[in-house]
Design an enzyme around this catalytic site. Structure first.
Site, PDB file in Angstrom:
ATOM      1  N   ARG A 266       0.823  -1.220   0.000  1.00  0.00           N
ATOM      2  CA  ARG A 266       0.000   0.000   0.000  1.00  0.00           C
ATOM      3  C   ARG A 266       0.848   1.256   0.000  1.00  0.00           C
ATOM      4  O   ARG A 266       0.522   2.249  -0.640  1.00  0.00           O
ATOM      5  CB  ARG A 266      -0.931  -0.004   1.216  1.00  0.00           C
ATOM      6  CG  ARG A 266      -2.008  -1.063   1.135  1.00  0.00           C
ATOM      7  CD  ARG A 266      -2.923  -0.989   2.321  1.00  0.00           C
ATOM      8  NE  ARG A 266      -2.379  -1.622   3.512  1.00  0.00           N
ATOM      9  CZ  ARG A 266      -2.619  -1.214   4.753  1.00  0.00           C
ATOM     10  NH1 ARG A 266      -3.362  -0.162   4.972  1.00  0.00           N
ATOM     11  NH2 ARG A 266      -2.109  -1.864   5.772  1.00  0.00           N
TER      12      ARG A 266
ATOM     13  N   SER B 237      -6.336   4.070   4.708  1.00  0.00           N
ATOM     14  CA  SER B 237      -5.970   2.655   4.649  1.00  0.00           C
ATOM     15  C   SER B 237      -5.427   2.249   3.284  1.00  0.00           C
ATOM     16  O   SER B 237      -4.479   1.500   3.181  1.00  0.00           O
ATOM     17  CB  SER B 237      -7.176   1.770   4.975  1.00  0.00           C
ATOM     18  OG  SER B 237      -7.612   2.010   6.281  1.00  0.00           O
TER      19      SER B 237
ATOM     20  N   GLU C 190     -19.548   3.052  -2.805  1.00  0.00           N
ATOM     21  CA  GLU C 190     -18.667   2.514  -3.839  1.00  0.00           C
ATOM     22  C   GLU C 190     -19.321   2.523  -5.219  1.00  0.00           C
ATOM     23  O   GLU C 190     -18.645   2.702  -6.233  1.00  0.00           O
ATOM     24  CB  GLU C 190     -18.244   1.083  -3.475  1.00  0.00           C
ATOM     25  CG  GLU C 190     -17.390   0.991  -2.215  1.00  0.00           C
ATOM     26  CD  GLU C 190     -18.174   1.126  -0.913  1.00  0.00           C
ATOM     27  OE1 GLU C 190     -19.428   1.147  -0.946  1.00  0.00           O
ATOM     28  OE2 GLU C 190     -17.541   1.225   0.147  1.00  0.00           O
TER      29      GLU C 190
ATOM     30  N   PHE D  74     -15.232  -4.349  -1.080  1.00  0.00           N
ATOM     31  CA  PHE D  74     -16.222  -3.337  -1.472  1.00  0.00           C
ATOM     32  C   PHE D  74     -16.010  -2.862  -2.912  1.00  0.00           C
ATOM     33  O   PHE D  74     -16.946  -2.434  -3.571  1.00  0.00           O
ATOM     34  CB  PHE D  74     -16.157  -2.137  -0.527  1.00  0.00           C
ATOM     35  CG  PHE D  74     -16.203  -2.529   0.928  1.00  0.00           C
ATOM     36  CD1 PHE D  74     -17.211  -3.357   1.399  1.00  0.00           C
ATOM     37  CD2 PHE D  74     -15.230  -2.086   1.811  1.00  0.00           C
ATOM     38  CE1 PHE D  74     -17.246  -3.735   2.740  1.00  0.00           C
ATOM     39  CE2 PHE D  74     -15.262  -2.465   3.144  1.00  0.00           C
ATOM     40  CZ  PHE D  74     -16.269  -3.283   3.613  1.00  0.00           C
TER      41      PHE D  74
ATOM     42  N   HIS E 292      -6.454  -4.707   0.854  1.00  0.00           N
ATOM     43  CA  HIS E 292      -7.099  -5.582   1.845  1.00  0.00           C
ATOM     44  C   HIS E 292      -7.793  -6.778   1.202  1.00  0.00           C
ATOM     45  O   HIS E 292      -8.864  -7.195   1.647  1.00  0.00           O
ATOM     46  CB  HIS E 292      -8.078  -4.792   2.711  1.00  0.00           C
ATOM     47  CG  HIS E 292      -7.413  -3.766   3.586  1.00  0.00           C
ATOM     48  ND1 HIS E 292      -6.697  -2.708   3.071  1.00  0.00           N
ATOM     49  CD2 HIS E 292      -7.339  -3.641   4.929  1.00  0.00           C
ATOM     50  CE1 HIS E 292      -6.222  -1.980   4.064  1.00  0.00           C
ATOM     51  NE2 HIS E 292      -6.592  -2.518   5.207  1.00  0.00           N
TER      52      HIS E 292
ATOM     53  N   ARG F 179      -3.482  -6.116   2.694  1.00  0.00           N
ATOM     54  CA  ARG F 179      -3.363  -5.236   3.855  1.00  0.00           C
ATOM     55  C   ARG F 179      -1.986  -5.398   4.501  1.00  0.00           C
ATOM     56  O   ARG F 179      -1.297  -4.429   4.786  1.00  0.00           O
ATOM     57  CB  ARG F 179      -4.426  -5.576   4.908  1.00  0.00           C
ATOM     58  CG  ARG F 179      -4.325  -4.729   6.184  1.00  0.00           C
ATOM     59  CD  ARG F 179      -5.182  -5.284   7.324  1.00  0.00           C
ATOM     60  NE  ARG F 179      -4.675  -6.536   7.849  1.00  0.00           N
ATOM     61  CZ  ARG F 179      -3.736  -6.626   8.813  1.00  0.00           C
ATOM     62  NH1 ARG F 179      -3.222  -5.547   9.349  1.00  0.00           N
ATOM     63  NH2 ARG F 179      -3.309  -7.808   9.236  1.00  0.00           N
TER      64      ARG F 179
END
Lengths: 314, 279
Positions: free
Chosen positions: A9, A36, A57, A82, A108, A166
């Site tokens: 990330r 995140s 979303e 999502f 994630h 993640r």
């Protein structure tokens, strides 16, 4: 083998900021998870080109479509659970069908989400994305490759789904290792069996190859970062030369990377094969390593699968 | 002012009548389609393409053009008829609607049809897509405007309201939404299927400037759009009170013609009423 563990990330955030500096057509969308997904880095650097869509979303994907139709290169990010399932219709109708310049970079993904449990551990996103016409699917292997993937896909003008995790992942490539989209990367040569991995499982394949070497088995390891379009040439060549294939993915064995490889081999070059992955069940809360063990994603699982394949080789 | 000139309005109305006729003919020939919802939004589309919008049929990708998004994609026949009347493609091509290999898909496809700005059909997507275009215009400091036509059935869709919030949050005063309030959806009257009222209050609560008009009056459509252009810092919704199937007596207010082509007899009758029986 001991690995250096690094964040994908972080490299996504870094690559986005660089792209933002290089090009004014880059815009970034997120759905209330920017700290995140690390799109927050871009948001701080280029607030006027970052649009938080809130926890919506579906709205984010269609807004991305309007921006892309107006000449923007759009990165849309949220958690993979999502960013694929929740807005599948929007991705189908407004990204894939009109073939718009939208990169869905979802973090994630997979079971390594850990403690959040099954509600957040998407293990079917590769399956969902790869059946969409016009959609490319990429699973960067580590932090270095994540950076390169982002810089590379920004140069394309069509839809791409990029799946990152993640947790920190073992660094298996160098900063200088070239990344070639659509071309599987042979990480280790071998002639007895081929281990094909994607994402975090490539490191497990490399560990398995070391273990197999102790028993005189010479395993080839392939990093299949681009699952669609599939590099059939490299896969078929490996099957032909080694006579057996094991795939390993942090995804359901239903319709993920292993299934893509299996379909390719069934039609092109039939060899004994075994898929290592999450069985057709939902995950649960737990620590990453505990979950990897419980759901069959260890080096030992790959070694065992390799032995099974070797037994079935003529 | 030109817009109040009787002759000018009559010209727009004549285009609208031709568009209605084309739409019914296309659906009749294709043997399937959505006549009711195609007819209710015709006047808005004609006013947009023949008076309100800056656009150039010879350059469908002209960067400065105003954009129109047909969120209620099932009204595609009337959009195609309008685009053909506006010379984006030959009238003859209208005959190919829904046929294999045609550029005129059953629902709009931006990759196939010149002048179509967004692929739609799955309901509730158009406003959000329009918002994306409006954000792009603001980023690029362009003055083009975005016009979206939504059906009232699309007010059932959660994403419509997500998009309503976004437009308001980002102060998108360059987008105008026309809400085709024909009060009927596939299964029945909107208020019976999923109550929408008080609809104007809902949009007001979401931070939008709200105007209510007769959606078949060219004059009111143009006046309301002019008002919307003057509104700063927030988006405008024009609730267009319309009649489903407008222009063909037996289709008006009829649920039967939501998604069904007319029979031979019904077609003849429709052409007679639309004054194109000879064509």
């Amino acid at each position: 083998m001991t690995w250096k563990w690094e964040s994908q990330r972080e490299q996504y955030g870094r690559a986005l900021v660089e792209l933002g500096k290089e090009r004014s057509d880059i815009v970034v969308l997120d759905a209330d998870l920017s700290s995140s997904t690390r799109t927050a880095d871009f948001a701080s650097a280029f607030p006027e080109r970052f649009f938080n869509c809130g926890i919506a979303e579906q709205n984010m994907i269609d807004t991305a479509a309007g921006l892309a139709a107006s000449g923007k290169t759009v990165f849309a990010s949220t958690f993979a659970v999502f960013g694929t399932g929740r807005c599948y219709d929007q991705i189908r109708q407004s990204v894939a069908y009109p073939k718009l310049n939208i990169k869905i970079v979802a973090s994630h993904a997979g079971i390594t989400v850990g403690g959040d449990g099954a509600s957040h551990q998407i293990i079917e996103d590769i399956a969902l994305m790869r059946v969409l016409p016009n959609m490319a699917v990429i699973v960067p292997v580590d932090s270095n490759e994540t950076y390169k993937v982002i810089k590379t896909v920004a140069k394309t003008e069509t839809p791409v789904y990029v799946r990152i995790g993640r947790a920190d992942v073992p660094t298996v490539t160098d900063k200088d290792t070239p990344f070639e989209m659509n071309k599987a990367k042979v990480m280790r040569d071998g002639m007895d069996v081929t281990l094909i991995g994607c994402g975090i499982m490539v490191s497990k394949c490399l560990e398995a190859a070391e273990e197999l070497a102790k028993h005189g088995i010479d395993a080839r390891v392939i990093n299949l970062h681009t699952i669609k379009p599939l590099d059939e040439k490299t896969i078929v060549k490996a099957a032909r030369e080694t006579g057996g294939v094991v795939t390993a993915e942090e995804h359901s064995v239903m319709m993920g990377m292993g299934s893509a490889v299996a379909m390719c081999l069934v039609e092109n070059f039939h060899v004994p094969m075994k898929r290592v992955g999450i069985p057709d069940v939902f995950g649960e809360s737990g620590a990453c390593n505990e979950l990897m063990e419980k759901y069959g994603l260890t080096m030992e699982n790959i070694v065992e699968a390799a032995h099974d394949v070797l037994k079935r080789k003529k | 002012m030109e817009i109040y000139d009787g002759e000018f309005i009559a010209e727009l109305e004549a285009v609208a009548k031709r568009v209605r006729s084309h739409s019914i003919t296309m659906i009749y020939r294709a043997g399937s389609g959505h006549p009711g919802g195609s007819l209710s939004g015709v006047d808005v589309m004609v006013a947009l393409y023949f008076h309100i919008m800056k656009h150039d049929p010879n350059r469908p990708d002209w960067p400065e053009r105003d954009r129109f998004v047909l969120s209620k994609g099932h009204a595609a026949p009337s959009l195609y008829a309008v685009l053909s009347e506006a010379k984006y493609f030959p009238e003859k091509e209208l005959e190919t609607l829904r046929k294999l290999g045609s550029r005129l898909q059953g629902h709009p496809c931006m990759r196939k049809t010149p002048g179509v700005e967004m692929s739609t059909g799955s309901l509730g997507h158009g406003l959000a897509a329009g918002n994306g275009m409006a954000l792009a215009a603001k980023l690029d400091r362009k003055l083009y405007r975005i016009y979206v036509l939504c059906g009232d059935g699309e007010m059932d869709v959660g994403e419509t309201w997500e998009a309503a919030m976004l437009a308001s949050h980002y102060k998108l005063d360059n987008i105008t939404m026309y809400l085709d309030r024909n009060k009927l959806q596939l299964d029945g009257p909107t208020e019976k299927i999923m109550s929408l009222e008080p609809l104007a209050d809902k949009w007001k609560a979401f931070g939008w400037h709200v105007i209510e008009i007769n959606g078949h009056s060219m004059k009111e459509i143009i006046q309301a759009t002019n008002e919307a252009r003057g509104v700063k810092g927030r988006p405008t919704v024009i609730i267009c009170h319309t009649i489903k199937g407008k222009g063909v007596s037996y289709m008006e207010g009829s649920l039967h013609f939501h998604g069904k082509a007319p029979t031979d007899e019904e077609y003849k009758q429709a052409m007679k009423e639309l004054g194109t029986a000879d064509q």
